[in-house]
Motif scaffolding. Structure first.
Motif, PDB file in Angstrom:
ATOM      1  N   PRO A  26       0.788  -1.085  -0.022  1.00  0.00           N
ATOM      2  CA  PRO A  26      -0.012  -0.008   0.146  1.00  0.00           C
ATOM      3  C   PRO A  26       1.012   1.204  -0.014  1.00  0.00           C
ATOM      4  CG  PRO A  26       0.061  -0.873   2.254  1.00  0.00           C
ATOM      5  CD  PRO A  26       0.979  -1.852   1.202  1.00  0.00           C
ATOM      6  N   THR A  27       0.239   2.294  -0.389  1.00  0.00           N
ATOM      7  CA  THR A  27       1.016   3.462  -0.515  1.00  0.00           C
ATOM      8  C   THR A  27       0.273   4.559   0.745  1.00  0.00           C
ATOM      9  OG1 THR A  27       1.321   3.463  -2.921  1.00  0.00           O
ATOM     10  CG2 THR A  27       1.483   5.621  -2.103  1.00  0.00           C
ATOM     11  N   VAL A  28       1.110   5.069   1.685  1.00  0.00           N
ATOM     12  CA  VAL A  28       0.670   5.862   2.497  1.00  0.00           C
ATOM     13  C   VAL A  28       0.462   7.431   1.791  1.00  0.00           C
ATOM     14  CG1 VAL A  28       1.386   6.802   4.889  1.00  0.00           C
ATOM     15  CG2 VAL A  28       1.873   4.642   4.299  1.00  0.00           C
ATOM     16  N   ILE A  29      -0.722   7.782   1.942  1.00  0.00           N
ATOM     17  CA  ILE A  29      -1.032   9.015   1.352  1.00  0.00           C
ATOM     18  C   ILE A  29      -1.225  10.200   2.526  1.00  0.00           C
ATOM     19  CG2 ILE A  29      -2.085   8.199  -0.893  1.00  0.00           C
ATOM     20  CD1 ILE A  29      -4.653   8.684   0.195  1.00  0.00           C
ATOM     21  N   THR A  30      -0.866  11.327   2.259  1.00  0.00           N
ATOM     22  CA  THR A  30      -0.814  12.609   3.119  1.00  0.00           C
ATOM     23  C   THR A  30      -1.620  13.594   2.857  1.00  0.00           C
ATOM     24  OG1 THR A  30       1.145  13.346   2.339  1.00  0.00           O
ATOM     25  CG2 THR A  30       1.310  11.774   4.432  1.00  0.00           C
ATOM     26  N   SER A  31      -2.054  13.720   1.302  1.00  0.00           N
ATOM     27  CA  SER A  31      -2.765  14.540   0.661  1.00  0.00           C
ATOM     28  C   SER A  31      -4.289  14.105   0.162  1.00  0.00           C
ATOM     29  CB  SER A  31      -2.089  15.223  -0.391  1.00  0.00           C
ATOM     30  OG  SER A  31      -2.897  16.167  -1.210  1.00  0.00           O
ATOM     31  N   PRO A  32      -5.086  14.788   0.443  1.00  0.00           N
ATOM     32  CA  PRO A  32      -6.638  14.237   0.018  1.00  0.00           C
ATOM     33  C   PRO A  32      -6.876  14.265  -1.637  1.00  0.00           C
ATOM     34  CG  PRO A  32      -6.787  16.211   1.703  1.00  0.00           C
ATOM     35  CD  PRO A  32      -5.525  16.079   1.545  1.00  0.00           C
ATOM     36  N   GLU A  33      -5.885  14.904  -2.157  1.00  0.00           N
ATOM     37  CA  GLU A  33      -5.848  15.019  -3.700  1.00  0.00           C
ATOM     38  C   GLU A  33      -5.439  13.717  -4.364  1.00  0.00           C
ATOM     39  OE1 GLU A  33      -6.356  18.845  -2.090  1.00  0.00           O
ATOM     40  OE2 GLU A  33      -4.284  17.524  -1.955  1.00  0.00           O
ATOM     41  N   GLN A  34      -4.505  13.093  -3.273  1.00  0.00           N
ATOM     42  CA  GLN A  34      -4.023  11.786  -3.931  1.00  0.00           C
ATOM     43  C   GLN A  34      -5.150  10.580  -3.944  1.00  0.00           C
ATOM     44  OE1 GLN A  34      -0.736  12.117  -0.883  1.00  0.00           O
ATOM     45  NE2 GLN A  34       0.253  10.891  -2.404  1.00  0.00           N
ATOM     46  N   LEU A  35      -6.227  10.775  -2.870  1.00  0.00           N
ATOM     47  CA  LEU A  35      -7.101   9.528  -2.757  1.00  0.00           C
ATOM     48  C   LEU A  35      -7.830   8.936  -3.976  1.00  0.00           C
ATOM     49  CD1 LEU A  35      -8.468   7.764  -0.690  1.00  0.00           C
ATOM     50  CD2 LEU A  35     -10.141   9.679  -0.276  1.00  0.00           C
ATOM     51  N   ALA A  36      -8.069   9.810  -4.991  1.00  0.00           N
ATOM     52  CA  ALA A  36      -8.827   9.521  -6.007  1.00  0.00           C
ATOM     53  C   ALA A  36      -8.130   8.472  -6.921  1.00  0.00           C
ATOM     54  CB  ALA A  36      -9.673  10.408  -6.678  1.00  0.00           C
ATOM     55  N   GLY A  37      -6.837   8.410  -6.886  1.00  0.00           N
ATOM     56  CA  GLY A  37      -5.680   7.694  -7.743  1.00  0.00           C
ATOM     57  C   GLY A  37      -5.913   6.201  -7.358  1.00  0.00           C
ATOM     58  N   TYR A  38      -6.666   5.797  -6.459  1.00  0.00           N
ATOM     59  CA  TYR A  38      -6.346   4.413  -5.697  1.00  0.00           C
ATOM     60  C   TYR A  38      -7.502   3.606  -5.834  1.00  0.00           C
ATOM     61  CZ  TYR A  38      -1.906   6.138  -4.151  1.00  0.00           C
ATOM     62  OH  TYR A  38      -0.642   6.405  -4.112  1.00  0.00           O
ATOM     63  N   GLU A  39      -7.482   2.366  -6.111  1.00  0.00           N
ATOM     64  CA  GLU A  39      -8.601   1.344  -6.156  1.00  0.00           C
ATOM     65  C   GLU A  39      -9.284   1.039  -4.982  1.00  0.00           C
ATOM     66  OE1 GLU A  39      -7.057  -1.987  -7.970  1.00  0.00           O
ATOM     67  OE2 GLU A  39      -6.156  -0.901  -9.718  1.00  0.00           O
ATOM     68  N   ARG A  40      -8.597   1.228  -3.765  1.00  0.00           N
ATOM     69  CA  ARG A  40      -9.309   1.107  -2.450  1.00  0.00           C
ATOM     70  C   ARG A  40      -8.427   1.639  -1.652  1.00  0.00           C
ATOM     71  NH1 ARG A  40     -11.456  -4.166  -2.669  1.00  0.00           N
ATOM     72  NH2 ARG A  40     -11.420  -3.949  -4.888  1.00  0.00           N
ATOM     73  N   ALA A  41      -9.073   1.947  -0.356  1.00  0.00           N
ATOM     74  CA  ALA A  41      -8.326   2.885   0.554  1.00  0.00           C
ATOM     75  C   ALA A  41      -9.036   2.300   2.159  1.00  0.00           C
ATOM     76  CB  ALA A  41      -8.674   4.338   0.451  1.00  0.00           C
ATOM     77  N   ILE A  42      -7.759   2.861   2.912  1.00  0.00           N
ATOM     78  CA  ILE A  42      -7.753   2.361   4.475  1.00  0.00           C
ATOM     79  C   ILE A  42      -7.854   3.551   5.099  1.00  0.00           C
ATOM     80  CG2 ILE A  42      -6.900   1.091   6.517  1.00  0.00           C
ATOM     81  CD1 ILE A  42      -7.855  -0.850   4.685  1.00  0.00           C
ATOM     82  N   LEU A  43      -8.685   3.621   6.192  1.00  0.00           N
ATOM     83  CA  LEU A  43      -8.665   4.832   6.997  1.00  0.00           C
ATOM     84  C   LEU A  43      -8.412   4.269   8.377  1.00  0.00           C
ATOM     85  CD1 LEU A  43      -9.212   7.866   7.787  1.00  0.00           C
ATOM     86  CD2 LEU A  43     -11.465   7.424   7.984  1.00  0.00           C
ATOM     87  N   PRO A  44      -6.920   4.298   8.958  1.00  0.00           N
ATOM     88  CA  PRO A  44      -6.925   3.568  10.145  1.00  0.00           C
ATOM     89  C   PRO A  44      -7.153   4.890  11.332  1.00  0.00           C
ATOM     90  CG  PRO A  44      -4.559   4.109   8.898  1.00  0.00           C
ATOM     91  CD  PRO A  44      -5.886   4.783   8.087  1.00  0.00           C
TER      92      PRO A  44
END
Length: 196
Positions: A26-44
């Motif tokens: 997984p890629t750790v993202i720190t900017s909301p703009e990055q989120l749309a580029g991923y197939e699924r996401a985790i919010l820990p």
């Protein structure tokens, strides 16, 4: 392509390592703009709900999560933040999963609820595939989602509460799948396999 949302309110390494054991990086993202580029996401999430929710709002995550249309799963506090509201700090949350988060009524038991506990399947869902009634997962929490139509799996500690919830493309696990051995690994694989 899995994003782990880093809001500064979680130890994201254990989540990252758990997916790496499944052969995914997984890629750790720190900017909301990055989120749309991923197939699924985790919010820990760990810590206090009001602090975590304020960070989500102040840093633009609320809108990004609202607009996300692929599978997104909250873990522990991350799950609670996806719900409508929480008694912890009396804050409005993201509202993606129906229901309120309330303080666990543990009676004479110790709080927080910490350690291994059983799962009880309430309704079938791709996220519950392969689960058995004797399976146990690892918890650390003192607030929980009240059981309702979004509840897929429940546990009991002083009261019955939601262990896994889902609504549309949003889901949550109150326990820590990344710390729940083979059962947790199975559940993370279910999330990877989940097709909307």
């Amino acid at each position: 392509m899995i994003a782990v949302i880093n809001t500064g309110c979680a130890n994201i390494n254990s989540v990252r390592f758990a997916f790496e054991r499944l052969g995914k990086t997984p890629t750790v993202i720190t900017s909301p703009e990055q989120l749309a580029g991923y197939e699924r996401a985790i919010l820990p999430g760990v810590g206090h709900a009001s602090v975590a929710m304020k960070r989500l709002v102040d840093n633009g995550w609320q809108q990004a999560i609202n607009e996300y249309q692929r599978p997104l799963m909250g873990i522990c506090l991350g799950m609670q933040l996806l719900c409508e509201s929480t008694e912890e700090g009396n804050v409005q949350c993201l509202g993606k999963i129906p229901g309120q988060v309330k303080a666990l009524d543990v009676g004479s038991l110790t709080s927080p609820h910490m350690g291994w506990n059983n799962l009880s399947i309430q309704q079938a869902h791709p996220l519950t595939k392969g689960l058995h009634k004797d399976d146990q997962v690892y918890y650390v929490h003192s607030f929980a989602h009240t059981v309702n139509d979004a509840t897929l799996v429940s546990s009991e500690y002083g009261q019955t509460f939601s262990a896994i919830v889902a609504k549309d493309n949003y889901a949550g696990m109150q326990f820590h799948p990344e710390r729940s051995a083979k059962v947790g690994t199975r559940l993370l694989q279910n999330f990877l396999d989940w097709q909307l």
